[in-house]
Design an enzyme around this catalytic site. Structure first.
Site, short mmCIF file in Angstrom:
data_model
loop_
_atom_site.label_atom_id
_atom_site.label_comp_id
_atom_site.label_asym_id
_atom_site.label_seq_id
_atom_site.Cartn_x
_atom_site.Cartn_y
_atom_site.Cartn_z
N HIS A 68 -3.08 68.96 -43.02
CA HIS A 68 -3.06 68.78 -44.48
C HIS A 68 -1.62 68.81 -44.98
O HIS A 68 -0.78 69.56 -44.48
CB HIS A 68 -3.95 69.80 -45.20
N ASP A 70 -0.73 69.48 -48.16
CA ASP A 70 -0.50 70.39 -49.29
C ASP A 70 -0.18 71.80 -48.85
O ASP A 70 -0.43 72.20 -47.70
CB ASP A 70 -1.69 70.39 -50.25
N GLU A 124 -6.25 70.76 -49.23
CA GLU A 124 -6.99 71.66 -48.34
C GLU A 124 -6.98 73.07 -48.88
O GLU A 124 -7.91 73.83 -48.63
CB GLU A 124 -6.36 71.64 -46.93
N GLU A 125 -5.92 73.43 -49.63
CA GLU A 125 -5.75 74.83 -50.06
C GLU A 125 -6.52 75.16 -51.34
O GLU A 125 -6.33 76.22 -51.92
CB GLU A 125 -4.26 75.13 -50.27
N HIS A 327 0.34 81.64 -46.37
CA HIS A 327 0.22 82.03 -47.79
C HIS A 327 1.13 83.19 -48.16
O HIS A 327 0.99 83.75 -49.23
CB HIS A 327 -1.24 82.39 -48.16
#
Lengths: 351, 351
Positions: A68, A70, A124-125, A327
Site C-alpha cells: 500500500h 499510504d 489501507e490505513e 504507526h
C-alpha cells in the site's frame, strides 16, 4: 522521473519523502505510474490512486506482489533521514521499504520465472470500505487474478502465513427495573452477566496447527456496559466480546462457536472478518518459502492477506520492516533488511 | 389572606393552586407566613422561603411537624380539580395535603398538649445541598429543637418509622492492556469482575427488626463500565454498587460492611446518607403511635427523617397522600384521607 533501478535503500528514502497520508496518495501514485509505464515489459493500469503493473510472458504461474502507498498521518517525522544502517521517517517500515523492493523488482526483472502482477494501492490505513482492494475486487477482479500473493507488509523479513479472523458480538442479559430501595422487586441484569464472565474465564483458547503453522486464538470481553441510575436496579447489561480465530474456521463456523460458548444468552454479531489460511503447503507457496528461506510463522493479527484468501488466492505477509514500529513517531527501517528482502525476492523470481 | 380554618380539603386545593416548584416557592411561603403571623399564639420566623411557627406554652415536651412547600415541575396538572372524593393536581399527594393538615392544626389548636414547632420548608425535591433543612440545621439549629418530629410526607395514613440509609461505592479491578489478537499478553479487567458479581449474587440481604419494625436491606450493582476499544484487552473495569442499609447500622458501619464484602478489591465510596431509627419505642413516639393508631411499618427509602435523626430527634413519616402517586402527572389525594389525618393529629395534640 523516479529512478527505479537505484539502490533499494535510496529508492525507499526517495518515496518516503513523497508524502502520501491515506486519501492524499496522488503525487506518489503519479510518480509510480510514470516510472512503471516507462518499463516496456509491463502493462500498467490505474484506478483512482492505485497502480497495477503486469508482465505477460505466458508463464504457467502468476504471482501477485502488493504494497500500500499510504501512511498514517505524518508526525513531524519527514523528510526521512539516515543514521548508520537505519532510515527514519513516516512510512519507512509500514510499508514504503516493501513498496521500494517491489518497484525495483518490477523495473529490474523484465523476465521473471513466473508472471508477476505488481499492485500499489491506496487507503489501507483507514476504514475497510475505503481500502482500494475492496474497490478492485468489485470493479476489476481480473486484474487481481493470481496463483499466489505476497503482501510486503513489515514482518522483519520472516514469512507470516495467513492471518487469524476476528469477530465481535454483544452478549446481552435482560432484567427488570426496580427502585434500589426495594431491589427484590427487580431482576438485576448486571448480576446476570456473572455466568458470561465465568465462561470467558474458563475458556481454553485453541492453538491449532494449520498448514504447518501454529495459531493462537483468543475469546475476550472488550467492553461491558450496564446501569440506569444510582438508585435503579438495571434491566439490561451487555458484554461485548472479540473472538480471534484460526484459519481452520470459516467466519460462519466461528460465529457458531461463539453462539455455543454463550448458549442460553442473547448473542448479536456486530462485526466480522474471515481468517486466511497460510496455504504454505501449496506448491506455489512452498516454492516461495524455499526461495526466501527462514522459518515461516503464523500471523495472529488480521491483515489484507485475508482479502486475497477470500478471492481464492493463497497469500502471505513478507517484508523488511519491523511490525512493532508501525504507526510510531520514531518509525525506521534497517537498510540491510531492505537489501536482504530484495535479494530473497530476486532468488525467488530469477531462481 | 389564606383562611387556615376552612375545610382541610378546600385548604389543600387552595395551596395546590399556588404554584411552588422547587426554587420558586416565594408566593406560597409569603401566603403561609402572612396567615401564620395572624395567629397570636404563634411565634413566626422566616429564612429564605422557609417559615417556622412555634407555640411557647411551657409544655414539658416539644414536637415538630414538618412539610415541604415545593413540588416537582408542573405537568399540565394545575389548577387542581375535584372528582368525587379525589383532589387532582401537582403536589396534591406530595405533599400539600400534609402541609394543609399542619397549617390547619397551627391555626385551630392554640393550646396543644405539647409545644409544637411547625416547619414549612423549600427545596426538598432537589439536590440535598439546596434542601432548606440543610441550611436550617447549620444556621438556626435552635429553631429545630424538639423531642420528636412528624414529617407529613405521603404514607397513605400509616406511620412509617425511620428510614434506611444508602451508600454508593465503586469496586474497581485493574488489568493490563494488550492487542486482542495477542490477548495472552494482557490481563482482562472485565473478566476480573466475575468474583465481584459472584459475591453480589451470593449476598444474603438482612431483614433486621429495629425498634419493632422490620427493615429489608439490599446490596446491588447499579452500574458497570469497562472497555477501551474493540481490539484492546481492557485494563480497567468498575462495578458501582448501592447498599441500602437498616437503621441498626451507622453510615461508617455500613461502609465497613461493604469493604468486607469486597475484601481484596479496591473500594471507593462515592455517596452516602445515614439511616434513621424509627424510635417508636421512645415514650414520646409511642404516644404518637397510640393516638394516631394503625400498625407502623418500616420506611425502606431514604427521606428527610434521617436529617432529624442526625440532629438527635426521633422522627417518623405520616401523611394522607399515597406515596405511589408522588411525582406522577396524574397525582391525586383522597379528601377523606386528608380529613382522617387531621382527626388523628387532633387526637394526638388535644387528647
Amino acid at each position: 522521473m523516479l529512478d527505479l533501478t537505484q539502490d533499494v535503500g535510496a529508492l525507499t528514502a526517495r518515496i518516503v519523502d513523497i508524502e502520501s497520508v491515506s486519501g492524499d496518495e496522488r503525487a506518489l501514485a503519479d510518480a509510480v505510474e510514470e516510472a512503471l509505464t516507462a518499463q516496456k515489459h509491463l502493462k500498467v493500469e490505474r484506478s483512482g490512486e492505485t497502480v497495477i503493473a503486469r508482465t505477460f510472458l505466458g508463464r504457467p504461474e502468476r504471482v501477485l506482489i502488493a504494497g500500500h502507498l499510504d501512511t498514517v498521518p505524518v508526525a513531524d517525522n519527514l523528510p526521512s533521514r539516515v543514521e548508520g544502517d537505519l532510515l527514519y521517517g513516516c512510512g519507512t517500515s509500514d510499508m514504503k521499504a516493501g513498496v521500494a523492493v517491489a518497484l525495483k523488482l518490477a523495473a529490474t526483472v523484465p523476465e521473471p520465472n513466473r508472471d508477476v502482477t505488481y499492485v500499489f494501492y491506496d487507503c489501507e490505513e483507514v476504514e475497510a470500505e475505503r481500502n482500494a482492494l475492496t474497490r478492485l475486487a468489485r470493479d476489476h477482479a481480473e486484474w487481481l487474478h493470481a496463483d499466489f500473493a505476497v503482501l510486503m507488509e513489515p514482518t522483519d523479513g520472516v514469512i507470516e502465513g495467513g492471518c487469524q479472523g476476528t469477530l465481535r458480538a454483544d452478549v446481552s442479559v435482560s432484567g427488570k427495573r426496580a427502585h434500589s430501595a426495594r431491589s427484590w422487586l427487580g431482576v438485576n441484569a448486571i448480576h446476570g452477566i456473572e455466568p458470561v464472565l465465568a465462561r470467558l474465564n474458563a475458556y481454553e483458547a485453541r492453538r491449532p496447527v494449520v498448514d504447518g503453522l501454529e495459531y493462537h486464538e483468543g475469546l475476550n470481553a472488550v467492553g461491558v456496559r450496564g446501569g440506569v441510575a444510582g438508585n435503579v436496579i438495571p434491566d439490561a447489561c451487555v458484554v461485548s466480546v472479540n473472538y480471534r480465530f484460526a484459519p481452520d474456521l470459516s467466519l460462519e463456523q466461528a460465529e457458531e462457536h461463539v453462539r455455543e460458548v454463550f448458549a442460553g444468552f442473547e448473542v448479536a454479531f456486530t462485526d466480522g472478518a474471515p481468517a486466511a489460511r497460510p496455504g504454505l503447503t501449496d506448491p506455489v507457496a512452498a516454492a516461495f518459502a524455499a526461495a526466501v528461506g527462514g522459518t515461516p510463522r503464523a500471523k495472529l493479527g488480521w491483515t489484507d492477506v485475508a482479502r486475497f484468501s477470500t478471492l481464492g488466492i493463497p497469500a502471505v505477509n513478507y517484508g523488511p520492516g519491523d511490525p512493532n514500529l508501525a504507526h510510531q513517531q520514531g518509525e525506521y527501517v534497517s537498510l540491510t533488511k531492505i537489501a536482504e528482502s530484495e535479494s530473497a525476492m530476486l532468488a525467488w523470481l530469477k531462481g
